[in-house]
Design a protein around this motif. Structure first.
Motif, PDB file in Angstrom:
ATOM      1  N   PHE A  32       0.987  -1.031  -0.047  1.00 42.43           N
ATOM      2  CA  PHE A  32      -0.048   0.083  -0.069  1.00 42.43           C
ATOM      3  C   PHE A  32       0.821   1.382  -0.001  1.00 42.43           C
ATOM      4  N   LEU A  33       1.787   1.223   1.062  1.00 43.93           N
ATOM      5  CA  LEU A  33       2.551   2.533   0.898  1.00 43.93           C
ATOM      6  C   LEU A  33       3.421   2.478  -0.370  1.00 43.93           C
ATOM      7  N   ALA A  34       3.980   1.450  -1.017  1.00 44.64           N
ATOM      8  CA  ALA A  34       4.898   1.255  -1.953  1.00 44.64           C
ATOM      9  C   ALA A  34       4.107   1.928  -3.052  1.00 44.64           C
ATOM     10  N   PHE A  35       2.757   1.665  -3.557  1.00 43.23           N
ATOM     11  CA  PHE A  35       2.154   2.368  -4.580  1.00 43.23           C
ATOM     12  C   PHE A  35       1.707   3.603  -4.260  1.00 43.23           C
ATOM     13  N   VAL A  36       1.308   4.136  -3.184  1.00 46.82           N
ATOM     14  CA  VAL A  36       1.027   5.550  -2.924  1.00 46.82           C
ATOM     15  C   VAL A  36       2.209   6.418  -3.005  1.00 46.82           C
ATOM     16  N   VAL A 164      -1.036   7.230   8.112  1.00 45.31           N
ATOM     17  CA  VAL A 164      -2.023   7.377   8.867  1.00 45.31           C
ATOM     18  C   VAL A 164      -3.049   6.010   8.716  1.00 45.31           C
ATOM     19  N   ILE A 165      -3.350   5.703   7.355  1.00 41.60           N
ATOM     20  CA  ILE A 165      -4.177   4.809   7.048  1.00 41.60           C
ATOM     21  C   ILE A 165      -3.660   3.359   7.161  1.00 41.60           C
ATOM     22  N   TYR A 166      -2.307   3.625   6.979  1.00 40.88           N
ATOM     23  CA  TYR A 166      -1.442   2.139   7.149  1.00 40.88           C
ATOM     24  C   TYR A 166      -1.273   1.728   8.742  1.00 40.88           C
ATOM     25  N   HIS A 167      -1.299   2.752   9.389  1.00 38.50           N
ATOM     26  CA  HIS A 167      -1.075   2.805  10.991  1.00 38.50           C
ATOM     27  C   HIS A 167      -2.481   1.926  11.411  1.00 38.50           C
ATOM     28  N   ASP A 168      -3.539   2.504  10.916  1.00 43.13           N
ATOM     29  CA  ASP A 168      -4.754   2.104  11.488  1.00 43.13           C
ATOM     30  C   ASP A 168      -5.078   0.760  10.912  1.00 43.13           C
ATOM     31  N   ARG A 169      -4.807   0.449   9.629  1.00 38.70           N
ATOM     32  CA  ARG A 169      -5.375  -0.779   9.141  1.00 38.70           C
ATOM     33  C   ARG A 169      -4.600  -1.616   8.683  1.00 38.70           C
ATOM     34  N   TYR A 170      -3.289  -1.732   8.116  1.00 35.17           N
ATOM     35  CA  TYR A 170      -2.445  -2.695   7.679  1.00 35.17           C
ATOM     36  C   TYR A 170      -1.217  -2.738   8.342  1.00 35.17           C
ATOM     37  N   GLU A 171      -0.745  -2.150   9.251  1.00 36.20           N
ATOM     38  CA  GLU A 171       0.519  -2.329   9.857  1.00 36.20           C
ATOM     39  C   GLU A 171       0.377  -3.611  10.803  1.00 36.20           C
ATOM     40  N   SER A 172       1.316  -4.504  10.996  1.00 41.22           N
ATOM     41  CA  SER A 172       1.592  -5.598  11.802  1.00 41.22           C
ATOM     42  C   SER A 172       0.201  -6.712  11.497  1.00 41.22           C
ATOM     43  N   ARG A 173      -0.384  -6.549  10.416  1.00 38.95           N
ATOM     44  CA  ARG A 173      -1.480  -7.268   9.896  1.00 38.95           C
ATOM     45  C   ARG A 173      -1.085  -8.766   9.347  1.00 38.95           C
ATOM     46  N   ALA A 174      -0.065  -8.519   8.264  1.00 42.55           N
ATOM     47  CA  ALA A 174       0.346  -9.376   7.623  1.00 42.55           C
ATOM     48  C   ALA A 174       1.934  -9.025   7.180  1.00 42.55           C
ATOM     49  N   LYS A 175       2.546 -10.012   7.081  1.00 48.92           N
ATOM     50  CA  LYS A 175       3.966  -9.947   6.666  1.00 48.92           C
ATOM     51  C   LYS A 175       4.301  -9.252   5.260  1.00 48.92           C
ATOM     52  N   CYS A 176       3.122  -9.459   4.293  1.00 52.56           N
ATOM     53  CA  CYS A 176       3.609  -9.108   2.903  1.00 52.56           C
ATOM     54  C   CYS A 176       2.839  -7.664   2.805  1.00 52.56           C
ATOM     55  N   GLY A 177       2.322  -7.185   3.952  1.00 52.39           N
ATOM     56  CA  GLY A 177       1.785  -5.751   3.923  1.00 52.39           C
ATOM     57  C   GLY A 177       0.307  -5.788   3.214  1.00 52.39           C
ATOM     58  N   CYS A 178      -0.572  -6.394   3.929  1.00 56.86           N
ATOM     59  CA  CYS A 178      -2.127  -6.686   3.180  1.00 56.86           C
ATOM     60  C   CYS A 178      -2.670  -5.228   3.072  1.00 56.86           C
ATOM     61  N   CYS A 179      -3.200  -5.326   2.045  1.00 58.08           N
ATOM     62  CA  CYS A 179      -3.626  -3.956   1.381  1.00 58.08           C
ATOM     63  C   CYS A 179      -5.379  -3.894   1.576  1.00 58.08           C
ATOM     64  N   CYS A 180      -6.057  -5.060   1.776  1.00 57.54           N
ATOM     65  CA  CYS A 180      -7.358  -4.895   2.128  1.00 57.54           C
ATOM     66  C   CYS A 180      -7.987  -4.320   3.137  1.00 57.54           C
ATOM     67  N   PRO A 181      -8.985  -3.598   2.947  1.00 54.70           N
ATOM     68  CA  PRO A 181      -9.671  -2.637   4.240  1.00 54.70           C
ATOM     69  C   PRO A 181     -10.149  -3.720   5.213  1.00 54.70           C
ATOM     70  N   CYS A 182      -9.268  -4.088   6.091  1.00 53.89           N
ATOM     71  CA  CYS A 182      -9.816  -5.292   7.059  1.00 53.89           C
ATOM     72  C   CYS A 182     -10.505  -4.554   8.485  1.00 53.89           C
ATOM     73  N   THR A 186      -7.426  -2.913  16.699  1.00 58.22           N
ATOM     74  CA  THR A 186      -7.655  -2.699  17.973  1.00 58.22           C
ATOM     75  C   THR A 186      -6.969  -3.723  18.912  1.00 58.22           C
ATOM     76  N   PRO A 187      -5.892  -3.492  19.636  1.00 63.01           N
ATOM     77  CA  PRO A 187      -5.499  -2.277  19.875  1.00 63.01           C
ATOM     78  C   PRO A 187      -4.446  -1.621  18.585  1.00 63.01           C
ATOM     79  N   SER A 188      -4.398  -0.331  18.892  1.00 63.23           N
ATOM     80  CA  SER A 188      -3.557   0.244  17.782  1.00 63.23           C
ATOM     81  C   SER A 188      -2.279  -0.124  18.019  1.00 63.23           C
ATOM     82  N   VAL A 189      -1.469  -0.027  16.855  1.00 68.60           N
ATOM     83  CA  VAL A 189       0.170  -0.245  16.798  1.00 68.60           C
ATOM     84  C   VAL A 189       0.929   0.760  17.633  1.00 68.60           C
TER      85      VAL A 189
END
Length: 302
Positions: A32-36, A164-182, A186-189
């Protein structure tokens, strides 16, 4: 032939630079961050073009301006890395981990000033081309300065929002950097980082090897007066040698060779350049061509 070869080399270098930056951004753990970042870097070109042609009303757009793509691919990616490095370093400071707003405020102030200074000096360097009487160089300098300015604005706005979006939704969720809005994590990073430091009795967490190397080895080396003196002498010596070599620079006396000297096309180009030199003030001979003899008046002609 030489122009085409030069364009192909330029396109190859730009493609390599951009793909290398995207690969390194993906190593942070997020496509996600790569393509942004990819979008932000290239989107600065049309925005700068609008500023260049519509706002400043500059009609002449030099072909040299295409080099700005290569420049912004390098500088823009470096700005992104600076921002991401500050974001990663912020997880080790307990006093700014109270909430995401405080953490991002620290990151924003830490990186904004540094990138503003470097971007301003780069823009000023390109604007120095205005002293030249060559219109193509002037156009390139103005356009490149606009591109760097827009890139800085997009990093501090668009990419900051993406983090900010990466922090709230994607960080620490998947090693490959999942980009689906999951959904929001909670709790946050930030809360997890704060809990980790508190669990360590408030002591500073161990950082990665590169950060530890510069924080312990490099910083302690530079802080010693004798080492700083040695570094200053080495730097001044290097500057002196560079100035001495710069005084020996001469204008090119022959065209640049892109192909192997044994290549048939290169042989023909070399023969035309060296064996049949031409100049603008050469005396030429006018040649007239006529096709057909059907309408020629032969009256009175033997």
């Amino acid at each position: 032939m030489k122009t085409v070869a030069g364009q192909l080399l330029l396109q190859r270098e730009v493609l390599y630079c951009v793909t290398n930056r995207i690969r390194k951004l993906q190593m942070h753990g997020s496509w996600f961050l790569a393509f942004v970042g990819f979008f932000e870097i290239f989107f600065s070109i049309p925005v700068a073009w609008f500023l260049f042609t519509v706002v400043f009303q500059i009609k002449y757009f030099s072909t040299l301006n295409t080099l700005a793509l290569f420049i912004v691919a390098a500088i823009g990616a470096d700005d992104i890395f600076i921002f991401m490095d500050a974001y990663k370093q912020s997880q080790y400071h307990l006093d700014i981990l109270t909430d995401l707003e405080t953490r991002m405020s620290w990151v924003y102030r830490r990186t904004g000033t540094a990138m503003a200074i470097t971007s301003a000096t780069t823009c000023a360097a390109f604007l120095c081309t205005l002293i030249t009487p060559l219109s193509s160089i002037q156009s390139f300098g103005i356009f490149a300065a606009c591109v760097i300015l827009i890139d800085y604005v997009l990093v501090m706005s668009l990419f900051c929002t993406a983090v900010v979006i990466y922090h709230d939704r994607y960080e620490s969720r998947a090693k490959c950097g999942c980009c689906c809005p999951c959904g929001v994590q909670t709790p946050s990073v930030t809360e997890n980082a704060k809990a980790a430091i508190e669990a360590n009795n408030g002591e500073e967490m161990k950082r990665d090897r590169v950060s530890e190397f510069f924080r312990t080895k490099v910083s302690s080396f530079v802080q010693k007066p004798l080492n700083r003196l040695v570094l200053a002498v080495v730097f001044l010596s290097w500057v002196g040698v560079s100035i001495w070599q710069a005084t020996k620079i001469e204008p090119t006396k022959e065209n640049e060779q892109f192909l192997d000297e044994n290549h048939p096309l290169q042989k023909s180009i070399s023969i035309l350049d060296k064996e049949f030199p031409t100049a603008n003030d050469d005396i030429g001979m006018k040649v007239y061509y006529a096709w057909g003899l059907g309408l020629v008046d032969r009256t009175g002609v033997n």
